[in-house]
Write an enzyme that holds these catalytic residues in place. Structure first.
Site, mmCIF file in Angstrom:
data_model
loop_
_atom_site.group_PDB
_atom_site.id
_atom_site.type_symbol
_atom_site.label_atom_id
_atom_site.label_comp_id
_atom_site.label_asym_id
_atom_site.label_seq_id
_atom_site.Cartn_x
_atom_site.Cartn_y
_atom_site.Cartn_z
ATOM 1 N N HIS A 87 0.830 -1.205 0.000
ATOM 2 C CA HIS A 87 0.000 0.000 0.000
ATOM 3 C C HIS A 87 0.868 1.260 0.000
ATOM 4 C CE1 HIS A 87 -3.590 -2.204 0.088
ATOM 5 N NE2 HIS A 87 -3.601 -2.538 1.351
ATOM 6 N N CYS A 148 4.319 -12.423 2.289
ATOM 7 C CA CYS A 148 5.318 -12.253 3.343
ATOM 8 C C CYS A 148 5.309 -13.465 4.290
ATOM 9 C CB CYS A 148 5.022 -10.990 4.141
ATOM 10 S SG CYS A 148 6.164 -10.762 5.513
ATOM 11 N N GLU A 178 -5.082 -8.580 3.686
ATOM 12 C CA GLU A 178 -4.437 -9.595 4.529
ATOM 13 C C GLU A 178 -5.469 -10.329 5.386
ATOM 14 O OE1 GLU A 178 -1.068 -8.369 7.048
ATOM 15 O OE2 GLU A 178 -1.725 -9.967 8.395
ATOM 16 N N CYS A 282 3.739 -8.645 13.414
ATOM 17 C CA CYS A 282 5.101 -8.935 12.959
ATOM 18 C C CYS A 282 6.101 -8.002 13.644
ATOM 19 C CB CYS A 282 5.194 -8.854 11.450
ATOM 20 S SG CYS A 282 5.497 -7.214 10.848
ATOM 21 N N SER A 377 5.616 0.342 4.343
ATOM 22 C CA SER A 377 5.541 0.279 2.877
ATOM 23 C C SER A 377 6.022 1.577 2.226
ATOM 24 C CB SER A 377 4.096 -0.030 2.448
ATOM 25 O OG SER A 377 3.200 0.825 3.115
HETATM 26 S S1 SF4 Z 1 4.701 -5.313 7.790
HETATM 27 FE FE1 SF4 Z 1 5.323 -7.325 8.556
HETATM 28 S S2 SF4 Z 1 3.830 -8.742 7.674
HETATM 29 FE FE2 SF4 Z 1 3.674 -6.846 6.485
HETATM 30 S S3 SF4 Z 1 5.083 -7.165 4.754
HETATM 31 FE FE3 SF4 Z 1 6.253 -6.141 6.397
HETATM 32 S S4 SF4 Z 1 7.277 -7.815 7.509
HETATM 33 FE FE4 SF4 Z 1 5.582 -8.711 6.307
#
Ligand code: SF4
Length: 399
Positions: A87, A148, A178, A282, A377
């Site tokens: 995103h 991921c 997700e 995470c 992101s």
């Molecule tokens: S925020 Fe966490 S779950 Fe999402 S892509 Fe990054 S490492 Fe993976």
């Protein structure tokens, strides 16, 4: 028999050496320098502090590299992406320029009918639902998976729940990709598993009340009509529950929801044997939240949160900061139009609004204290652009 989608690994050494050059555009020497200087940028009239953890996480970096590698490996093919790879508007716009096509998150969308076996389909970092994966397999397309590893860990957990007849209570946004994928995994391939997605503590309280016999079935089902498994019966399916969460939720809220639901089961049963939990936020999300809490201990006049407005982890950073200091959630440097007009995302209205900066930002007679962070992101080049625009607006270099 349905043909099988062909899963390919595009992260091959000969491809990745080129991709590393492609993705340099997302780096920033300025941001690296600030980080090397302890996260502080001092200029006349400006004291800027960067959080100790911010921006791209490993899962996002990997997904972007996979998208670029796919373009390198299949230059002549049609390449499709399910929804958005991540995103972030800057990253997604660049992938669009490279010719990637989009498949919507709706299986009845006509784009799926047009898929050909030679087409390449990239599954995004959030993963895809089981029915989506099944359809792609049936189409026999070439599949590239950028899901991921942290998302897959959540899937393993909810699959374990489903196999044991435990209903998954997923702390997440019911319409976020997700959570859609995780909910689908909690159904299992036989679609017998059950789930409820709770967005916040108010949702969790409704579940907790029902567990303790204080709920109304019709009202419960109406409230969770788009956030529970088909045929969900709270009288049956809330007997044994297991908590999981979207990886990017607010840690403190998840902890509170876990306690609330555990207390409800204990109040009903006298023990917690029919309550299960597993923290699936995470590490990258956690690190960014912790770093922001640490940054907010500093005296700040204003906080800039940078990232896509539909990014879950970035939105949570904005919520954390807004409780403590005037906060502007911006997606790019051009949001800083002037001191009197900043385009930023309003967390309550859930839309972009125009707001003036607080007076402190325009007061050139004093040193402005600004905190900066960015979601998992958000690329470093976008962070650099925002910092440079702030410097330009304050006219620091001319002071
Ligand atoms: S925020 Fe966490 S779950 Fe999402 S892509 Fe990054 S490492 Fe993976």
């Amino acid at each position: 028999m349905a043909s099988k989608g062909r899963l390919v690994n595009v992260r091959r050494p000969e491809v990745m050496s080129q991709v590393r050059e492609d993705v340099r555009r997302y780096q920033s020497e300025l941001v690296d320098q600030i980080r090397a200087d302890g996260g502080v940028l001092e200029l006349p009239g400006l004291h800027l502090r960067l959080a100790s953890a911010f921006g791209f996480c490993d899962g996002v970096k990997r997904a972007i590299e996979i998208a670029y590698a796919t373009c390198r490996m299949f230059p002549e093919r049609r390449i499709w992406l399910i929804g958005e790879i991540i995103h972030n508007p800057e990253v997604n716009a660049r992938l669009d320029e490279m010719g990637l096509r989009h498949l919507p998150w709706r299986l009845d969308a006509p784009e799926y009918d047009s898929l050909l076996p030679e087409d390449v389909v990239i599954m995004p970092a959030f993963g895809v639902t089981i029915p989506m994966r099944r359809l792609l397999d049936e189409k026999g397309v070439v599949l590239v998976d950028s899901t991921c590893g942290n998302v897959i860990k959540v899937w393993q957990r909810v699959k374990t729940y489903a196999a044991a007849g435990i209903t998954s209570i997923i702390h997440g946004k019911a319409r976020h990709e997700e959570s859609l994928a995780t909910a689908s995994q909690s159904r299992g391939a036989d679609e017998k598993g059950n789930f409820v997605v709770v967005f916040d503590e108010a949702d969790a309280q409704i579940v907790a009340d029902y567990i303790q016999g204080r709920g109304d079935k019709a009202a419960f089902l109406a409230h969770f009509s788009h956030a529970c498994s088909p045929g969900f019966d709270p009288d049956v399916h809330l007997q044994t529950i297991g908590i999981a969460n979207q990886t990017t939720m607010l840690k403190s809220e998840t902890a509170h929801i876990q306690s609330l639901l555990k207390a409800a089961v204990v109040a009903r049963d006298g023990n917690d044997e029919r309550f299960h939990m597993f923290d699936t936020i995470c590490g990258a999300t956690q690190d960014r939240q912790n770093a922001l809490f640490e940054l907010l201990e500093e005296p700040l006049d204003v906080m800039l949160i940078i990232g896509g407005y539909n990014s879950s982890n970035t939105t949570h950073l904005a919520h954390i900061a807004a409780r403590k200091v005037p906060t502007f959630f911006v997606k790019a440097a051009d949001c800083l139009e002037s001191l009197a007009c900043v385009r930023c995302f309003d967390l309550n209205l859930k839309q972009e609004v125009q707001q003036p900066f607080p007076e402190a930002v325009s007061d050139k007679a004093r040193t402005l204290r600004v905190g900066v962070t960015a979601g998992a992101s958000c690329p470093a080049n976008v962070i650099e652009d925002v910092i440079c625009r702030l410097i330009e607006m304050r006219d620091c270099l001319a002071l």
